[in-house]
Motif scaffolding. Structure first.
Motif, short mmCIF file in Angstrom:
data_model
loop_
_atom_site.label_atom_id
_atom_site.label_comp_id
_atom_site.label_asym_id
_atom_site.label_seq_id
_atom_site.Cartn_x
_atom_site.Cartn_y
_atom_site.Cartn_z
N ARG A 288 -14.51 3.32 -9.73
CA ARG A 288 -14.74 2.64 -8.46
C ARG A 288 -13.71 3.06 -7.41
O ARG A 288 -14.03 3.17 -6.22
CB ARG A 288 -14.70 1.13 -8.66
CG ARG A 288 -15.90 0.63 -9.46
CD ARG A 288 -15.78 -0.82 -9.87
NE ARG A 288 -16.88 -1.21 -10.74
CZ ARG A 288 -16.96 -2.39 -11.37
NH1 ARG A 288 -15.99 -3.28 -11.21
NH2 ARG A 288 -18.00 -2.65 -12.15
N ARG A 289 -12.47 3.34 -7.83
CA ARG A 289 -11.47 3.84 -6.88
C ARG A 289 -11.85 5.23 -6.38
O ARG A 289 -11.65 5.56 -5.21
CB ARG A 289 -10.09 3.84 -7.52
CG ARG A 289 -9.54 2.46 -7.82
CD ARG A 289 -8.16 2.54 -8.47
NE ARG A 289 -7.16 2.93 -7.52
CZ ARG A 289 -6.37 2.07 -6.88
NH1 ARG A 289 -6.48 0.78 -7.08
NH2 ARG A 289 -5.46 2.49 -6.02
N ASP B 173 -4.97 7.52 -3.41
CA ASP B 173 -5.31 6.15 -3.74
C ASP B 173 -6.18 6.05 -4.99
O ASP B 173 -6.96 5.12 -5.16
CB ASP B 173 -6.03 5.47 -2.56
CG ASP B 173 -5.84 3.97 -2.58
OD1 ASP B 173 -4.88 3.52 -3.24
OD2 ASP B 173 -6.64 3.24 -1.96
N LEU B 174 -6.05 7.04 -5.89
CA LEU B 174 -6.77 6.98 -7.16
C LEU B 174 -5.97 6.23 -8.21
O LEU B 174 -6.50 5.91 -9.28
CB LEU B 174 -7.07 8.40 -7.67
CG LEU B 174 -8.02 9.23 -6.82
CD1 LEU B 174 -8.15 10.63 -7.40
CD2 LEU B 174 -9.38 8.56 -6.72
N ARG C 90 -10.90 -2.36 -1.59
CA ARG C 90 -9.69 -1.78 -2.18
C ARG C 90 -8.72 -2.86 -2.63
O ARG C 90 -8.07 -2.73 -3.67
CB ARG C 90 -9.03 -0.87 -1.14
CG ARG C 90 -7.78 -0.17 -1.67
CD ARG C 90 -7.09 0.60 -0.57
NE ARG C 90 -5.85 1.13 -1.06
CZ ARG C 90 -4.71 0.46 -1.16
NH1 ARG C 90 -4.67 -0.82 -0.79
NH2 ARG C 90 -3.62 1.02 -1.65
N PRO D 201 -2.97 3.07 -8.83
CA PRO D 201 -2.18 2.00 -8.22
C PRO D 201 -0.72 2.41 -8.09
O PRO D 201 -0.19 3.17 -8.90
CB PRO D 201 -2.35 0.84 -9.20
CG PRO D 201 -3.54 1.17 -10.02
CD PRO D 201 -3.63 2.65 -10.07
N LEU E 245 -9.45 -4.01 -5.98
CA LEU E 245 -9.13 -3.05 -7.04
C LEU E 245 -7.63 -2.77 -7.17
O LEU E 245 -7.23 -2.01 -8.04
CB LEU E 245 -9.86 -1.72 -6.79
CG LEU E 245 -11.39 -1.78 -6.86
CD1 LEU E 245 -11.98 -0.44 -6.49
CD2 LEU E 245 -11.85 -2.19 -8.25
N LEU E 246 -6.81 -3.36 -6.31
CA LEU E 246 -5.38 -3.09 -6.39
C LEU E 246 -4.78 -3.58 -7.69
O LEU E 246 -4.03 -2.87 -8.36
CB LEU E 246 -4.66 -3.75 -5.20
CG LEU E 246 -4.52 -2.92 -3.93
CD1 LEU E 246 -3.81 -3.73 -2.87
CD2 LEU E 246 -3.78 -1.63 -4.20
N THR F 284 0.84 -1.19 0.00
CA THR F 284 0.00 0.00 0.00
C THR F 284 0.88 1.25 0.00
O THR F 284 2.04 1.20 0.42
CB THR F 284 -0.90 0.02 1.24
OG1 THR F 284 -0.08 0.10 2.41
CG2 THR F 284 -1.76 -1.22 1.31
N ARG G 2 -12.73 0.69 -13.38
CA ARG G 2 -11.90 0.55 -12.18
C ARG G 2 -11.53 1.91 -11.61
O ARG G 2 -11.51 2.10 -10.38
CB ARG G 2 -10.66 -0.25 -12.54
CG ARG G 2 -9.66 -0.46 -11.42
CD ARG G 2 -8.65 -1.51 -11.89
NE ARG G 2 -7.50 -1.62 -11.02
CZ ARG G 2 -6.30 -1.13 -11.31
NH1 ARG G 2 -6.12 -0.48 -12.45
NH2 ARG G 2 -5.30 -1.27 -10.49
#
Length: 854
Positions: free
Chosen positions: A648-649, A513-514, A684, A516, A687-688, A278, A645
């Motif tokens: 959703r982020r 966190d928008l 999350r 990766p 979606l990573l 992360t 994706r």
């Protein structure tokens, strides 16, 4: 040693280390030189206090310092892995790759050359064996990462200069210590002349073996730390084991270079972790290792300097000559590499240009320190080494280290200043004025908005607004003061600011966190490269770098070859997924850059420059859109999944902010907040990773969209999809040549090809096919077919094509019509009766076997 005295000494050392930085700033000296002075002064002072007859009151603490249990293993097994791992973990690898040639030349070639030069020089001046002379050469050829990195990070030197020096100091320890191990083994074995053949064989084995072990351990460590994402403290704790376990396994079990293994492990974690950890975990990991490296780097200098009285014997007049000769040989060899070899590599276009001021700073910045002293200590502790060699190693190593620290280290800042490397260029100064003007404009807007909601006296607000407005006007005037500045320079300033803002947008997206982490690392590396190339090459550099970023990377072609020839699709799927992400993220960023031009750059440089920047951004957008559209055709549906994706982020980020605000307002308690955040964390994690690009599923989708097969039953279409091979080709690739034996029929899923036969040219596009006539007639091909664009082709071998055509009325009709259009009347039996089809050589099964070797 009594534990009380040991802890007291450590406490005193940490206090001295803490005070070293402000003292170094006051004296304008590198902090590593201050650390060395502290160590030398402490060692000499303790020795004097213990042996002086003037007092015995301080004998006990003096003895504690003199007998401090420091051996070479403390440096090589405790401090060195920490220093190397931290530098490898935090260095910008992608930017370092741009200068990999000069870095490797300085880290490997220069070390080998310096070892040989110092050894040969000492061999002419002494009576000791040539092996011992080469051993000393290896000891003094390694630059100390703790010395070099700390100085160049604290010096206002250009980023590229610091990057080259950091990369060299990181990698050359591996080469020097590997050579040191080879020569020390020969010396202990009483070899008076080194076994060159054995050294040439052992050296690459130690390097490659260590690199392989480091890569494997790094991959395992990142995977394990990825499992610990919910437990950041556990992640950091696990990382502490990586350098030590890597070094010990490589050095003591596999008997390869532990230094190389640690560097490789750190680089692997650096490169792979952004896609597994992360953002918060990665930031915490690097911060922790930064603190550990600061402690290790400081302690290694102080403790190594404590050993100087122990290492330094009574100097003889000849020892000063040996120190001078070793220094001259090492610096002379380094100068030859920098001023002769590197320009030749630049002339051969295998290395970027390193300007003369950079080369002089690199020459003078090759400091030696704790690593050199630690290797010398290894020699003095080895029972098989002759006493005269031990004495000579101690004298040369200590003398050379003191010269580099006290002469080169204390004058390096002055050298950099005299070379002008710490001064801003006119372009940088103009850029600074621009940044100040833009920042003050933003501040005025923010302050005006804030003061509207405060109950302040209107007169005070007006007066302060006028005062700040005058300051802003002065800043704008200074930014626009250079009336003789060429328009090209103004454009360059605007582009540098634009590239800098692009980097800020990417950093903010990563922080929120928008985006990766893996994608953010790649795009930040691109933004850094864009800034540097724009500063040096202006608009043309910006445009060229943007075009390169839009095109596929060099790995794409071998990945396509592996897929087309060997059926290995995993590398291609990963690269295409990464490329989709890059292109879509860059296209989204460009939209925000247009806003930045209108809001900020327009106010400073005017409409003319702003319009030109808008045009350059529009060209970037067009390049990206063309590439995205080509990928959309080749891989339908995947871009849409990536866009979903992103949405959703954004939803998760906004939901998280809402929960945080409700918690601050006291509307939800900590228990409920913890449960809600745990649910968000689960989403999350999903979606990573990017959506999986399934090339087999893509092939089925292409077949379903193919007009020729739209009336085919679903089961038949599925069987056909399994029989077809998906082939990806680039513009200019030749698909068929005259006189080739027919093996496959090609169906064009996307793109266009050009067919040339007897001066006749024919263009075929999506939904068409070619190659069937030569296969049906059993004769060599007569046409040359070349891809005009990026194409996705579906290839069907002759056996399956004949089976398909006999059961597909529409395909038989189309083949017959195409043949008549080319003046060929096909025998209907060729399309219906297997026995009427001419034999094709080689047969299908042999073609598949031979395909990888063609």
């Amino acid at each position: 040693m009594d534990i009380v005295w040991l802890l007291s000494l450590l406490a005193a050392l940490f206090a001295a280390i803490a005070l070293a930085e402000p003292l170094a700033d006051r004296l304008r000296l590198p902090v590593s030189v201050i650390h060395a002075m502290i160590g030398i002064g402490t060692g000499l002072g303790a020795t004097w206090l213990y042996f002086t007859p003037l007092t015995n009151a301080l004998n006990e603490p003096a003895l504690a310092i003199i007998t401090l249990p420091i051996s070479s293993e403390v440096f090589l097994l405790v401090f060195l892995p920490v220093l190397l791992f931290e530098v490898a973990l935090t260095i910008n690898l992608r930017r370092m790759l741009d200068d990999w040639v000069p870095i490797l030349v300085l880290a490997v070639v220069a070390v080998i050359a310096a070892t040989l030069a110092v050894g040969a020089t000492l061999g002419l001046l002494t009576q000791v064996s040539l092996t011992a002379c080469f051993l000393i050469g290896a000891i003094v050829s390694t630059t100390d990462p703790s010395a070099v990195v700390s100085i160049f990070r604290a010096t206002p030197a250009p980023q590229r200069l610091a990057r080259i020096v950091e990369g060299e100091s990181l990698l050359n320890d591996a080469a020097a210590i590997a050579l040191f191990s080879v020569f020390l083994s020969d010396l202990i074995a009483r070899e008076t002349t080194p076994d060159v053949a054995s050294a040439l064989w052992d050296f690459p084995q130690m390097i490659l073996g260590g690199a392989g072990i480091g890569w494997a351990v790094g991959r395992i460590a990142v995977t394990a730390m990825g499992w610990l994402n919910p437990y950041p403290s556990g992640q950091v704790t696990l990382s502490l084991a990586v350098p030590f376990a890597t070094f010990l396994f490589a050095d003591h079990v596999a008997h390869v270079s532990g230094v190389v293994a640690v560097v490789a492990a750190g680089m692997t974690v650096n490169f792979v972790a952004p896609g597994r950890l992360t953002p918060q975990g990665l930031s915490g990991l690097r911060a922790t290792w930064g603190l550990l490296a600061y402690w290790a780097g400081s302690l290694i200098f102080v403790l190594a300097a404590l050993l100087i009285p122990k290492l330094l014997p009574t100097l003889r007049p000849v020892d000063y000559l040996l120190i001078l000769a070793a220094t001259a040989a090492a610096l002379g060899t380094r100068a030859i590499i920098l001023y002769a070899v590197l320009p030749l590599l630049t002339f051969a276009r295998v290395s970027p240009r390193v300007d003369p001021p950079y080369r002089l700073a690199i020459l003078w910045g090759g400091l030696r320190g704790a690593i050199t002293l630690a290797l010398a200590l290894v020699v003095t502790e080895s029972p098989g080494v002759p006493l005269e060699v031990k004495r000579m190693v101690g004298a040369v190593a200590v003398g050379f280290t003191l010269f580099t620290l006290l002469v080169q280290g204390t004058t390096l800042r002055w050298i950099i200043h005299r070379l002008g490397l710490d001064r801003l260029s006119p372009l940088d100064r103009a850029l600074g004025e621009q940044i100040v003007a833009v920042a003050l404009q933003s501040v005025r807007e923010t302050v005006a908005e804030t003061t509207r909601g405060l109950a302040l006296t209107a007169t005070v607000v007006r007066d302060e607004a006028k005062r700040f407005g005058d300051r802003l006007q002065g800043a704008v005037a200074r930014a626009d003061a250079a009336q003789d500045m060429a328009d090209s320079d103004r454009v360059t300033l605007g582009l540098v600011a634009l590239a800098g803002h692009e980097r800020d947008l990417l950093t903010a997206a990563f922080r929120d966190d928008l985006m990766p982490a893996r994608l953010a690392e790649r795009m930040l590396a691109f933004a850094d490269a864009l800034i540097e190339v724009t500063r040096t090459d202006g608009r043309m550099g910006y445009r060229a770098q943007s075009r390169r970023a839009a095109r596929p990377g060099w790995l794409m072609r071998p990945a396509v070859w592996l897929h087309n020839r060997l059926g290995l699709s995993a590398p291609l799927a990963r690269l295409v997924a990464d490329r989709f992400e890059d292109l879509i993220a860059k296209a989204q960023t460009i939209r925000l850059l247009h806003v930045f031009v209108d809001r900020r750059i327009l106010r400073i440089h005017g409409r003319r420059v702003a319009d030109l920047l808008h045009d350059l951004l529009a060209r970037r957008a067009d390049d990206l859109e063309k590439e995205v559209e080509g990928l959309r055709l080749q891989f339908p549906g995947y871009a849409e999944r990536l866009e979903r994706r992103v949405i959703r982020r954004v939803e998760l980020m906004q939901e998280l902010r809402e929960y945080e605000q409700l918690t601050d307002d006291g509307l939800i308690g900590p228990e409920l907040r913890t449960a809600l955040l745990a649910n968000l964390g689960t989403q999350r994690q999903v979606l990573l990773a990017p959506p999986k690009l399934d090339l087999a599923l893509q092939k089925s989708d292409l077949v379903a969209r193919f007009p020729l097969f739209k009336d085919m039953a679903a089961d038949d279409r599925a069987r056909l999809a399994r029989a077809l091979r998906t082939i990806y080709v680039d513009p200019g690739d030749v698909l068929m040549r005259p006189d080739e034996r027919p093996r496959v029929v090609w169906f064009i899923a996307s793109g266009a090809v050009e067919l040339v036969q007897a001066e006749r040219k024919l263009r075929l596009g999506r939904g068409e096919f070619f190659g069937e006539l030569a296969l049906l007639l059993g004769r060599p091909r007569r046409a040359k077919v070349t891809a005009m664009t990026h194409c996705t082709l579906l290839a069907l071998d002759e056996a399956r094509f004949l089976q398909l055509i006999r059961g597909h009325d529409r395909l038989r009709t189309l083949v017959s019509e195409k043949a008549r259009g080319r003046g060929i009347d096909l025998d209907p039996r060729l399309l219906t009766e297997p026995s009427a089809t001419p034999a094709v050589w080689p047969p299908a099964w042999l073609s598949r076997v031979l395909r990888p070797f063609r």
